[in-house]
Design a protein around this motif. Structure first.
Motif, PDB file in Angstrom:
ATOM      1  N   MET A 108       0.836  -1.203   0.000  1.00  0.00           N
ATOM      2  CA  MET A 108       0.000   0.000   0.000  1.00  0.00           C
ATOM      3  C   MET A 108       0.870   1.251   0.000  1.00  0.00           C
ATOM      4  O   MET A 108       2.003   1.228   0.482  1.00  0.00           O
ATOM      5  CB  MET A 108      -0.903   0.018   1.246  1.00  0.00           C
ATOM      6  CG  MET A 108      -2.054  -0.956   1.181  1.00  0.00           C
ATOM      7  SD  MET A 108      -3.005  -0.964   2.720  1.00  0.00           S
ATOM      8  CE  MET A 108      -3.708   0.671   2.730  1.00  0.00           C
ATOM      9  N   GLY A 109       0.330   2.313  -0.514  1.00  0.00           N
ATOM     10  CA  GLY A 109       1.054   3.586  -0.536  1.00  0.00           C
ATOM     11  C   GLY A 109       0.269   4.564  -1.388  1.00  0.00           C
ATOM     12  O   GLY A 109      -0.569   4.148  -2.203  1.00  0.00           O
ATOM     13  N   GLY A 110       0.557   5.818  -1.226  1.00  0.00           N
ATOM     14  CA  GLY A 110      -0.144   6.831  -2.026  1.00  0.00           C
ATOM     15  C   GLY A 110       0.332   6.795  -3.461  1.00  0.00           C
ATOM     16  O   GLY A 110       1.194   5.982  -3.841  1.00  0.00           O
ATOM     17  N   SER A 111      -0.232   7.680  -4.263  1.00  0.00           N
ATOM     18  CA  SER A 111       0.167   7.733  -5.668  1.00  0.00           C
ATOM     19  C   SER A 111       1.638   8.148  -5.763  1.00  0.00           C
ATOM     20  O   SER A 111       2.075   9.078  -5.098  1.00  0.00           O
ATOM     21  CB  SER A 111      -0.724   8.751  -6.374  1.00  0.00           C
ATOM     22  OG  SER A 111      -0.421   8.738  -7.727  1.00  0.00           O
ATOM     23  N   GLY A 112       2.387   7.427  -6.580  1.00  0.00           N
ATOM     24  CA  GLY A 112       3.808   7.731  -6.760  1.00  0.00           C
ATOM     25  C   GLY A 112       4.681   7.246  -5.629  1.00  0.00           C
ATOM     26  O   GLY A 112       5.857   7.618  -5.534  1.00  0.00           O
TER      27      GLY A 112
END
Ligand SMILES: Nc1ncnc2c1ncn2[C@@H]1O[C@H](COP(=O)(O)OP(=O)(O)OP(=O)(O)O)[C@@H](O)[C@H]1O
Length: 771
Positions: A109-113
Motif C-alpha cells: 500500500m502507498g499513495g500515488s507515486g
C-alpha cells in the motif's frame, strides 16, 4: 442478478455438492506443514492435503508436476534495494529491506507515486535495481531467472472478449506450461484451474468486453487470474484486484487469493484503500511512501505500530482507510499533535529498524527471522514483530481439538501470527467468511481421517519435537537446482506458439463474421463504383500519336486515363482496407502486451496474426477486383490486376499495422485511412511522375507503393498498343516505365514486408504495460 455471487456458489459440472466454494475451501484445510524429517512431516502434509477437495488436490498435483518440486512457491528476501533510473532526480525506491513470505497474502500500500509499481516490477524481474541484494527461497539470485514462475494480473481485466472463458485460460496454459506436457495434461490442468476458480458453469461463455459484458466483473477477474494460474506460477502479483468490483465480488476474490496463497503460491497485491473485510484478509503489509518503507510486517501489527506513534484509531473507522490516510501524510484526524509527515514516518521506520538491529531497547521492531535481513552479521531487521511461530505440537493439538469440537481450526497464517491465538482482525475475517459446509459429508470425512491419524501423529510428535517446524515461508533450496533446470523446459517452442496463435486468430475471425461481411461488401461496392466510373471509356484508357508517317492522322492524345485509374484504384483499396487492417493489432494491443510480458513470443504472435489475415485479404481483393473488371473492361490480364491489387492490399495492411503500433486505438482507423490516402496520392498520377522528376523528388514518390501499382497499370494498359501508338513518347510524358511488371510486383511485396518489419519493431519497443 449478481452473476459473481451466483458463480461463487455454483458447482462445476462434475462436482456433487452445491456448496462447492472453489479455492476458498483451502481456507478450511488444516495447517500445511513442510520440512521433511525422515518422512515424518510429509505424512502430516499428506494428512493436511487429504482434507482438501479432489479438485483442489488435482490442482496442487498439477502444480507440482508443472514446477517439478513438491513444495511449490517462492519467498522473496530483499535488502537495501534502491532504484535510481538515469535522468530521474530522486531515487524511485531507496533502502527497501524485508521479505515476502511464501504462501502468504501480502499487500503493498502507498499513495500515488509511492513506488509500489516499481517495487513490484523489481520483484517480478521486470525492472532492475541500481543497488541491493535479493534472495529467492533463501538463496541470493537474479529475479529475471524466475520470470516464468511469476504471474501478473493487471488491474484491467485484459482478456480476449471474443473467446470463451475456457479458450482464454487454455491458450495461456498451452503457451506457458512445460513443453513436454501433452494435450490431455494441459486440459486437465486447465479444468482444475477453472473448477477451483468456480468458473466451470460459464467456461463456454464468451468473456465479452467491458462495454458488452457477457460475464460479471468478478468472473472476468477470475478469468484474468485463471490465465495466470494456468501457467502454474509460484508467485502471483495483482494490481488492485478488487477495483471496480462490488463488495461481495471483491471479498470473494480476496478469499480466493488468500486460499491460493494457502496452497503455497505467494500472492502479492497492490491495493488502495481496502474495505475492512478485505484489509482483514491480508497476512502481511508493506507500506511505502516516497519510494521508502514506513512499515513492513503482519497486518495484525499495523494498528499497534501506529498507536505507538501516537495515532488513535476511531472505534468504528475502517482500518484500511485510516492506514491509507496516515501513510499519505493525511493522518491529522488521528493524531492531534506532533509530526504526521510521510518523511517522519519513513525516518521513524528506518531508525527503529537500525535500533532493533543494534539491539537498542528503543527499537520499535525486531527481526522475524527473515533470512536475508536477519541471517547475517550485517543484517537489518526489516519487519515489524511477528510473534514467534507456535510449536508444531501446539498447532496439531489445536487442530485436532478444533476438529473434535467441530469448530473451525486455526489457519496456518493465524498461527504464524501468534501463539496467543488469532488476532481480533483475523477472528473477524473468519466470522465473515461463510462456513459453507457446516455438516457436510466431506467435513465429517476429514474429521474421521484426522481421528484415525491421531495415533500416528502422536507417535511422531516426539521425533518432530527435535526439529523446528517450518511454516510458510519455507526455503526450498534443495529443490532449487531441479526447479531452475525445469524452468528451461517451460513454454511452448516458438513454432508451436505460432501455430497456436494462428489457430486462435482464425477462430477469432470466424466469429467476427459481421465485420468480414461488411469489409467484403465495402470492397465490392468500391470496385463496382470505380468500374462504373470507368465504364463509358469501354476499356480504352490510352490514346497517343501514331508512328510517323501516320502521325499526321493522330486525332487526340490521352496519356492520363491509365495513371488516373491506378490512382483511383490505390485510393479505393486504401479506403477499403486501412480500417480493417488497423483493427487486427490495435484492438488487441493490451492483450498482446500482457501476453508478451508473461513470456509469450511476440514474433510468433505477430507472424501468426499476419498469416491469419491473408485469406481475408485475398477475399477482399477478389470482391474488389472482379466488379471493377467486369464494369471497366480494361485490357490488363485479370490475374495481373488481381496480383497487383492483392499486393497493394498487403501494403495497406502493413501500413495499418505500423499505424496501430503508434496511434491510440480510437484514432488509429482515421490515421490509417489518412495515411493510405496519402500514399495513394503519391502514385504519380497527379501530379505526374514526370513533374515529380523535375522537382528531384522521385525518391519520395518511389517510397510509396502507389507509384509501383500505377506503373504496373500504365505498362499493362499501354504496352499492348505499342504497335499502333508511340508508347515511348507517352512514357516520357508521364514518367512511367513500360516494362518491369514482375519487378514492380516484387517491390510491392518488399514494401509491404518492410512495413511489417517496422510494425514489429514498434510492437517490441512499444510502451510497456503499467506493471
Ligand atoms: N523509469 C522512470 N524514470 C523516472 N521516474 C520514474 C520512472 N518510473 C517511475 N518513476 C517515478 O517514480 C515514482 C514512483 O512510481 P510508481 O509507478 O512506482 O508509483 P506507484 O506507487 O505505483 O504510483 P501509482 O499508484 O500512482 O501508480 C513516480 O513519481 C514516477 O513518476
Amino acid at each position: 442478478m449478481d452473476l459473481e455471487a451466483s458463480g461463487s456458489r455454483s458447482p462445476g459440472p462434475h462436482i456433487s455438492t452445491d456448496l462447492w466454494a472453489g479455492f476458498q475451501q483451502a481456507l478450511d484445510a488444516p495447517p500445511h506443514v513442510y520440512n521433511d524429517v525422515d518422512g515424518v512431516i510429509t505424512s502430516i502434509r499428506k494428512t493436511a492435503e487429504s482434507s482438501l477437495s479432489p479438485e483442489i488436490r488435482a490442482f496442487v498435483e498439477s502444480m507440482r508436476r508443472a514446477t517439478d518440486v513438491t513444495d511449490f512457491g517462492l519467498s522473496f528476501g530483499y535488502k537495501d534495494l534502491s532504484c535510481h533510473p538515469k535522468g530521474s532526480r530522486e531515487p524511485i525506491l531507496s533502502h527497501i529491506s524485508g521479505s515476502i513470505r511464501r504462501g502468504a497474502l501480502t499487500a503493498i500500500m502507498g499513495g500515488s507515486g509511492a513506488g509500489k509499481t516499481t517495487f513490484v516490477n523489481v520483484l517480478m524481474g521486470k525492472a532492475e535495481c541500481t543497488h541491493g541484494e535479493i534472495q529467492i527461497n533463501g538463496v541470493p539470485d537474479k529475479l529475471k531467472r524466475y520470470k516464468k514462475l511469476v504471474g501478473y494480473v493487471p488491474q484491467d481485466d485484459i482478456v480476449l472478449p471474443d473467446m470463451t472463458v475456457y479458450e482464454n485460460i487454455h491458450h495461456s496454459a498451452r503457451i506457458r506450461l512445460p513443453r513436454e506436457w501433452g494435450d490431455n495434461d494441459v486440459r486437465a490442468h486447465v479444468e482444475s484451474v477453472i473448477n477451483c476458480l468456480e468458473l466451470a458453469h460459464i467456461k463456454d461463455s464468451m468473456v465479452g468486453s467491458i462495454g458488452k459484458p457477457t460475464i460479471s466483473g468478478g468472473q472476468r477477474k477470475r478469468v484474468s487470474i485463471g490465465m495466470e494460474l494456468a501457467a502454474a506460477p509460484m508467485a502471483i502479483f495483482l494490481d488492485e484486484p478488487t477495483s471496480g468490483l462490488d463488495a461481495t465480488a471483491a471479498s470473494s476474490i480476496m478469499r480466493t487469493l488468500k486460499a491460493i496463497a494457502r496452497l503455497g503460491i505467494s500472492v502479492v497485491v497492490i491495493i488502495h484503500q481496502p474495505r475492512v473485510e478485505i484489509f482483514d484478509m491480508i497476512d502481511d503489509l508493506i507500506l511505502l511512501a516516497n519510494g521508502q518503507q514506513l512499515y513492513e510486517g503482519p497486518e495484525a501489527n499495523v494498528r499497534p505500530f501506529f498507536e505507538r506513534l501516537g495515532y488513535t484509531f476511531p472505534k468504528h473507522a475502517n482500518l484500511g482507510d485510516v492506514v491509507t490516510d496516515i501513510i499519505t501524510g493525511n493522518g491529522r484526524a488521528y493524531k492531534q499533535e506532533g509530526d504526521i509527515s510521510k518523511d517522519g514516518l519513513v525516518a521513524h521506520w528506518r531508525t527503529s529498524r537500525y535500533a532493533a538491529a543494534s539491539g537498542n531497547e528503543g527499537g520499535d521492531i525486531a527481526g522475524d527471522g527473515d533470512a536475508l535481513a536477519s541471517g547475517t552479521s550485517t543484517a537489518v531487521p526489516s519487519r515489524a514483530p511477528s510473534p514467534p511461530p507456535p510449536a508444531l505440537e501446539t498447532i496439531m493439538s489445536a487442530r485436532l481439538d478444533s476438529l473434535e469440537s467441530g469448530a473451525d481450526g486455526p489457519r496456518t497464517h493465524e498461527m504464524a501470527k501468534g501463539s496467543s491465538g488469532t488476532s481480533s482482525t483475523n477472528r473477524r475475517t473468519r466470522s465473515e467468511v461463510p462456513d459453507v459446509r457446516p455438516d457436510s459429508p466431506s467435513r465429517s470425512r476429514s474429521r474421521s481421517r484426522f481421528r484415525d491419524r491421531t495415533l500416528s501423529i502422536a507417535s511422531v510428535r516426539e521425533s518432530v519435537r527435535e526439529s523446528v517446524p517450518v511454516f510458510f515461508p519455507q526455503p526450498v533450496n534443495p529443490q532449487r537446482a531441479i526447479m531452475l533446470q525445469y524452468l528451461k523446459k517451460r513454454g511452448a517452442s516458438r513454432l508451436k506458439q505460432m501455430r497456436l496463435c494462428l489457430s486462435r486468430a482464425l477462430l477469432q475471425q470466424s466469429r467476427d463474421f459481421p465485420t468480414l461481411f461488411f469489409e467484403l461488401g465495402l470492397a465490392a461496392l468500391a470496385g463496382s463504383l470505380l468500374g462504373l466510373a470507368e465504364n463509358p471509356k469501354a476499356g480504352v484508357l490510352f490514346l497517343a500519336p501514331y508512328y510517323p508517317p501516320y502521325d499526321v492522322l493522330s486525332v487526340s492524345m490521352d496519356v492520363k486515363s491509365a495513371p488516373e485509374m491506378a490512382l483511383l484504384t490505390a485510393i479505393a483499396i486504401g479506403l477499403v482496407s486501412s480500417a480493417p487492417g488497423v483493427r487486427f493489432f490495435s484492438e488487441e494491443m493490451l492483450v498482446q502486451r500482457r501476453e508478451a510480458e508473461a513470456g509469450h513470443s511476440r514474433l510468433a504472435y505477430f507472424v501468426a496474426k499476419n498469416v491469419s489475415v491473408l485469406p481475408r485479404m485475398m477475399l477482399a481483393c477478389l470482391h474488389f477486383t472482379t466488379p471493377l473488371f467486369l464494369l471497366s473492361v480494361p485490357i490488363i490480364p485479370w490475374w495481373v490486376a488481381f496480383a497487383t491489387n492483392l499486393f497493394y492490399f498487403y501494403c495497406i495492411y502493413g501500413l495499418a499495422s505500423c499505424v496501430s503500433m503508434v496511434a491510440k486505438r480510437e484514432s488509429a482507423p482515421l490515421l490509417a485511412t489518412m495515411t493510405s490516402l496519402i500514399i495513394g496520392i503519391l502514385s504519380g498520377g497527379a501530379p505526374s511522375l514526370n513533374s515529380v522528376k523535375t522537382w528531384h523528388l522521385e525518391w519520395l514518390w518511389r517510397m510509396s507503393p502507389g507509384v509501383w501499382l500505377a506503373e504496373i497499370y500504365f505498362g499493362q494498359l499501354v504496352n499492348p498498343l505499342r504497335h499502333i501508338y508511340d508508347v515511348h513518347l507517352a512514357s516520357r510524358l508521364v514518367g512511367f516505365d513500360l516494362e518491369g511488371t514482375g519487378r514492380n510486383l516484387g517491390v510491392l511485396v518488399a514494401i509491404g514486408t518492410i512495413y511489417r518489419i517496422i510494425a514489429f519493431v514498434g510492437l517490441v519497443k512499444a510502451k510497456k504495460m503499467r506493471v
